[in-house]
Enzyme design. Structure first.
Site, PDB file in Angstrom:
ATOM      1  N   ASN A   6     -63.532  27.047  -3.930  1.00 29.69           N
ATOM      2  CA  ASN A   6     -64.590  27.990  -4.451  1.00 29.69           C
ATOM      3  C   ASN A   6     -65.849  27.885  -3.446  1.00 29.69           C
ATOM      4  O   ASN A   6     -66.482  27.329  -3.538  1.00 29.69           O
ATOM      5  CB  ASN A   6     -65.134  28.097  -5.784  1.00 29.69           C
ATOM      6  CG  ASN A   6     -66.022  28.965  -6.266  1.00 29.69           C
ATOM      7  OD1 ASN A   6     -66.247  30.036  -5.399  1.00 29.69           O
ATOM      8  ND2 ASN A   6     -66.520  28.874  -7.437  1.00 29.69           N
ATOM      9  N   TRP A   7     -65.629  28.794  -2.464  1.00 36.68           N
ATOM     10  CA  TRP A   7     -66.779  28.560  -1.416  1.00 36.68           C
ATOM     11  C   TRP A   7     -68.133  29.216  -1.606  1.00 36.68           C
ATOM     12  O   TRP A   7     -69.172  29.001  -1.108  1.00 36.68           O
ATOM     13  CB  TRP A   7     -66.604  29.239  -0.082  1.00 36.68           C
ATOM     14  CG  TRP A   7     -65.347  28.689   0.801  1.00 36.68           C
ATOM     15  CD1 TRP A   7     -64.564  27.614   0.386  1.00 36.68           C
ATOM     16  CD2 TRP A   7     -64.832  28.824   1.936  1.00 36.68           C
ATOM     17  NE1 TRP A   7     -63.665  27.020   1.290  1.00 36.68           N
ATOM     18  CE2 TRP A   7     -63.897  28.169   2.408  1.00 36.68           C
ATOM     19  CE3 TRP A   7     -65.158  30.019   2.964  1.00 36.68           C
ATOM     20  CZ2 TRP A   7     -62.926  28.078   3.629  1.00 36.68           C
ATOM     21  CZ3 TRP A   7     -64.432  30.050   4.230  1.00 36.68           C
ATOM     22  CH2 TRP A   7     -63.393  28.959   4.517  1.00 36.68           C
ATOM     23  N   LYS A   8     -68.064  29.903  -2.869  1.00 38.22           N
ATOM     24  CA  LYS A   8     -69.311  30.448  -3.544  1.00 38.22           C
ATOM     25  C   LYS A   8     -69.968  31.379  -2.424  1.00 38.22           C
ATOM     26  O   LYS A   8     -69.343  32.132  -1.544  1.00 38.22           O
ATOM     27  CB  LYS A   8     -70.260  29.681  -4.159  1.00 38.22           C
ATOM     28  CG  LYS A   8     -69.501  28.827  -5.093  1.00 38.22           C
ATOM     29  CD  LYS A   8     -70.365  27.702  -5.878  1.00 38.22           C
ATOM     30  CE  LYS A   8     -69.458  26.829  -6.838  1.00 38.22           C
ATOM     31  NZ  LYS A   8     -70.343  26.336  -7.791  1.00 38.22           N
ATOM     32  N   HIS A  90     -66.103  33.080 -13.595  1.00 35.04           N
ATOM     33  CA  HIS A  90     -66.545  31.787 -13.360  1.00 35.04           C
ATOM     34  C   HIS A  90     -67.981  31.533 -14.039  1.00 35.04           C
ATOM     35  O   HIS A  90     -68.676  32.944 -14.267  1.00 35.04           O
ATOM     36  CB  HIS A  90     -66.932  31.712 -11.889  1.00 35.04           C
ATOM     37  CG  HIS A  90     -67.544  30.515 -11.263  1.00 35.04           C
ATOM     38  ND1 HIS A  90     -68.564  29.830 -11.325  1.00 35.04           N
ATOM     39  CD2 HIS A  90     -66.918  29.350 -10.863  1.00 35.04           C
ATOM     40  CE1 HIS A  90     -69.065  28.887 -11.212  1.00 35.04           C
ATOM     41  NE2 HIS A  90     -67.715  28.308 -10.744  1.00 35.04           N
ATOM     42  N   GLU A 157     -63.762  24.230 -16.609  1.00 33.72           N
ATOM     43  CA  GLU A 157     -64.741  23.853 -15.988  1.00 33.72           C
ATOM     44  C   GLU A 157     -66.045  23.582 -16.715  1.00 33.72           C
ATOM     45  O   GLU A 157     -66.813  24.727 -17.374  1.00 33.72           O
ATOM     46  CB  GLU A 157     -65.035  24.806 -14.996  1.00 33.72           C
ATOM     47  CG  GLU A 157     -64.174  25.222 -14.004  1.00 33.72           C
ATOM     48  CD  GLU A 157     -64.716  25.820 -12.605  1.00 33.72           C
ATOM     49  OE1 GLU A 157     -64.761  25.023 -11.612  1.00 33.72           O
ATOM     50  OE2 GLU A 157     -65.501  26.756 -12.448  1.00 33.72           O
ATOM     51  N   SER A 194     -67.574  19.236 -10.061  1.00 33.48           N
ATOM     52  CA  SER A 194     -67.814  18.083  -9.413  1.00 33.48           C
ATOM     53  C   SER A 194     -66.727  16.996  -9.035  1.00 33.48           C
ATOM     54  O   SER A 194     -66.906  15.864  -8.898  1.00 33.48           O
ATOM     55  CB  SER A 194     -69.188  17.137 -10.073  1.00 33.48           C
ATOM     56  OG  SER A 194     -70.397  17.636 -10.386  1.00 33.48           O
ATOM     57  N   GLY A 215     -65.841  23.244  -5.723  1.00 29.62           N
ATOM     58  CA  GLY A 215     -67.000  23.986  -5.401  1.00 29.62           C
ATOM     59  C   GLY A 215     -67.449  23.279  -4.034  1.00 29.62           C
ATOM     60  O   GLY A 215     -66.798  23.298  -2.871  1.00 29.62           O
ATOM     61  N   GLY A 216     -68.586  22.462  -4.225  1.00 28.15           N
ATOM     62  CA  GLY A 216     -69.345  21.981  -3.263  1.00 28.15           C
ATOM     63  C   GLY A 216     -68.411  21.118  -2.141  1.00 28.15           C
ATOM     64  O   GLY A 216     -68.724  21.275  -1.154  1.00 28.15           O
TER      65      GLY A 216
HETATM   66  P1  PGA Z   1     -68.321  22.144  -8.011  1.00 30.65           P
HETATM   67  O1  PGA Z   1     -68.376  23.605  -8.495  1.00 30.65           O
HETATM   68  O2  PGA Z   1     -67.236  21.453  -7.382  1.00 30.65           O
HETATM   69  O3  PGA Z   1     -69.514  22.232  -6.772  1.00 30.65           O
HETATM   70  O4  PGA Z   1     -69.054  21.466  -9.104  1.00 30.65           O
HETATM   71  C1  PGA Z   1     -66.968  23.944  -9.249  1.00 30.65           C
HETATM   72  C2  PGA Z   1     -66.958  25.285  -9.257  1.00 30.65           C
HETATM   73  O5  PGA Z   1     -68.138  25.902  -9.482  1.00 30.65           O
HETATM   74  O6  PGA Z   1     -66.035  25.912  -9.322  1.00 30.65           O
END
Ligand code: PGA
Length: 230
Positions: A6-8, A90, A157, A194, A215-216
């Site tokens: 998920n590149w957001k 999300h 999540e 995370s 995500g990150g």
């Molecule tokens: P994160 O985000 O890996 O940065 O915690 C996960 C997500 O929002 O899907």
């Protein structure tokens, strides 16, 4: 396993091309890997990954096929450019865009009808966990957000684990996974929140974990290469 990135709201064209070229050479094919870039570069990334082992997903969609919905993108449009998956509900959209279980359900059903596989996100906030409401929240999100049939993936999540560097214990993840699996046996459940190159292996071994939503760490070629090939 299914590993979704998920590149957001990240990546210009140039940044995305660098990231994808690194991932194309690193992907082993052991797992199904889906990159979910922002809408602006979906089509470009769709072309970039052609012929590779990577797939593409979107981060949201509308529930209608077309029409007067300014600023929205339909499942049909996503399908048209080679998208296979779409993240729905999300927690950032539930919190920041007032997405309710009902809306998440409607969008997910529309995505399935257009031939996309929705990755439907559920999970409790930190406050809800502290108040002992985790189970109730998960059950009500399952009851309200998930559409008919079984053509979807669930992403568990915990909101308090997203972008914080804090993850639940293996036991907490296992309990949530078991609860979800008891209600929706046979449906893939991803863990998200995370996930990093250093915890992915341990989390992958937890019962009922069928993959990750990242995500990150998905924006870093070295870190995500390790996660996607775990
Ligand atoms: P994160 O985000 O890996 O940065 O915690 C996960 C997500 O929002 O899907």
């Amino acid at each position: 396993m299914l590993v979704a990135a998920n590149w957001k709201m990240n990546c210009t064209k140039a940044e995305a091309k660098t990231l994808v070229s690194g991932l194309k050479s690193a992907v082993s094919g052991k797992n199904e890997v889906v990159l979910c870039p922002p809408f602006t570069i979906l089509s470009i990334i769709s072309d970039e990954i052609a012929g590779s082992k990577l797939k593409i997903g979107a981060q949201n969609c509308h529930y209608e096929e077309k029409g007067a919905f300014t600023g929205e993108i339909s499942p049909k449009m996503l399908k048209d450019i080679g998208v296979s998956y779409v993240i729905i509900g999300h927690s950032e959209r539930r919190a920041g865009n007032n997405e309710t279980n009902e809306l998440v359900n409607k969008k997910s059903a529309a995505a399935i009808a257009s031939g996309l596989i929705p990755i439907i996100c559920i999970g409790e906030t930190g406050e809800e966990r502290k108040a002992g409401k985790t189970k109730d929240v998960i059950l009500s999100q399952i009851a309200g957000s998930l559409p008919e049939g079984s053509s979807y993936v669930i992403a568990y999540e915990p909101v308090w684990a997203i972008g914080t560097g804090v993850t639940p214990t293996s036991k907490e993840i296992e309990e949530a996974m078991a609860l979800i699996n008891s209600k929706k046996p046979g449906i893939k459940i991803l863990y998200g929140g995370s996930v990093t190159d250093s915890n992915c292996e341990e989390i992958s071994k937890i019962s009922n974990v069928s993959g990750f939503l990242v995500g990150g760490a998905s924006l870093d070629v070295a870190k995500f290469s390790k996660i996607m090939n775990v």
